[in-house]
Enzyme design. Sequence first.
Site, mmCIF file in Angstrom:
data_model
loop_
_atom_site.group_PDB
_atom_site.id
_atom_site.type_symbol
_atom_site.label_atom_id
_atom_site.label_comp_id
_atom_site.label_asym_id
_atom_site.label_seq_id
_atom_site.Cartn_x
_atom_site.Cartn_y
_atom_site.Cartn_z
ATOM 1 N N ARG A 36 0.691 -1.253 -0.157
ATOM 2 C CA ARG A 36 0.247 -0.156 0.104
ATOM 3 C C ARG A 36 0.717 1.009 -0.156
ATOM 4 O O ARG A 36 0.430 2.550 -0.609
ATOM 5 C CB ARG A 36 -1.423 -0.476 1.230
ATOM 6 N N LYS A 197 -20.352 -18.724 -0.389
ATOM 7 C CA LYS A 197 -21.675 -18.373 -0.547
ATOM 8 C C LYS A 197 -22.083 -17.793 -1.041
ATOM 9 O O LYS A 197 -21.862 -16.027 -1.441
ATOM 10 C CB LYS A 197 -21.671 -18.037 1.295
ATOM 11 N N GLY A 354 -10.150 -10.222 -1.736
ATOM 12 C CA GLY A 354 -9.150 -10.780 -1.488
ATOM 13 C C GLY A 354 -8.619 -11.890 -1.900
ATOM 14 O O GLY A 354 -7.596 -12.210 -2.340
ATOM 15 N N GLY A 377 -13.393 -4.575 -0.384
ATOM 16 C CA GLY A 377 -14.826 -4.320 -0.684
ATOM 17 C C GLY A 377 -15.483 -3.360 -0.849
ATOM 18 O O GLY A 377 -15.950 -3.179 -1.946
#
Length: 396
Positions: A36, A197, A354, A377
């Site tokens: 980062r 999921k 991720g 996200g």
Amino acid sequence: MTFRTLDTADLAGKRALVRVDFNVPVDGGRITDDTRLRAALPTIHYLSKQGAKVVLLAHFDRPKGKVVPEMSLGFVAEPLSKLLEQPVAFASDCVGPAAAEVINGLENGGVALLENVRFHAGEEKNDPEFAKALAANGDVYVNDAFSAAHRAHASTEGLARLLPAYPGLAMQRELEALDAALGNPKKPVIGIVGGSKVSTKLDLLNNLVAKLDRLAIGGGMANTFLYAQGHDVGGSLCEKDLADTAREIIAKADAAGCELLLPVDVVVAKKVAPGVETAVRELGEVQADDLILDAGPESAKKLLTAMDQSVTLIWNGPLGVFEVQPFDEATVSAAKHAAALAKSGKTVAVAGGGDTVAALNHAGVSADFTFVSTAGGAFLEWMEGKTLPGVAALEA
């Protein structure tokens, strides 16, 4: 979307407030992965060479609006200065006299890092007064933290409304890549969505079937779709209570003209462990104690053919339990094929999330994709069709 770009900005002598993502992994006070920090270097170098005073805003961990000494950003200044090959001043606050003193002491081209913005409760509340206090120390605002763009915080959204606002070079590249993949893509477009999921990706699936020409579903979530179609999935991970939802998504895809690609064969084992005995089963042959752990060879072959028939690809989630061999075969073969298409210029291939990044690194092909987002996200919410406050605030 349209936004002002840094090459149009008057920067010489200006204080540029730059939102970066320095929420780095740390062990024993040492940064274990400086990805980062490195991602911010092109923007910092550019601003510095243009003669701006570069003032970095960032958060670290979750101090929840209180000063937590062990969550200070002070430890970042030295490693960042080594990467930049120039000094980085550190201010003990991100607003007020402590910040102003350090910023005023910068020469044109100099760099300063301000203290953790989350030490102030106004940051996560997007408090207008706190945003004004931040803005008091800048002339222009640059957001180079796409990974934080899904948060409407003072340093990501409020500040952009108060100063001339621009995306940083990393943010601009990300936005252009995402627009090429789903905003205004060249058709036909194929999506690959995997993972464990369905419940975590309902918004994503519902958005994509309305926009894509083909959608391949893999990983554990494919089991729920297979079960919804009446196939026995044995002892596999499966959200049986979402069978109706899966059928609704299948119907929605059919109505929208989006071809759904579900496994036609699967790789099974009795347990998840390296080197266990495996078998390839056709649908309808799965035994009661079988665990479906990867897409089968015919399924992988169909997916590669579908990729060849597409010119844009967007990928989120692996096709199997890729962390445990040999259940990585479908993911690796698909990743290598997508990378080869991207490298040849035949396909725009964008991936993110991720698990996806880990899977592409595992296959050794991340560098060959058109773009790989590490934003997590924010990338997922963008794929879901949601407005990202930090991006919307940059629109010209």
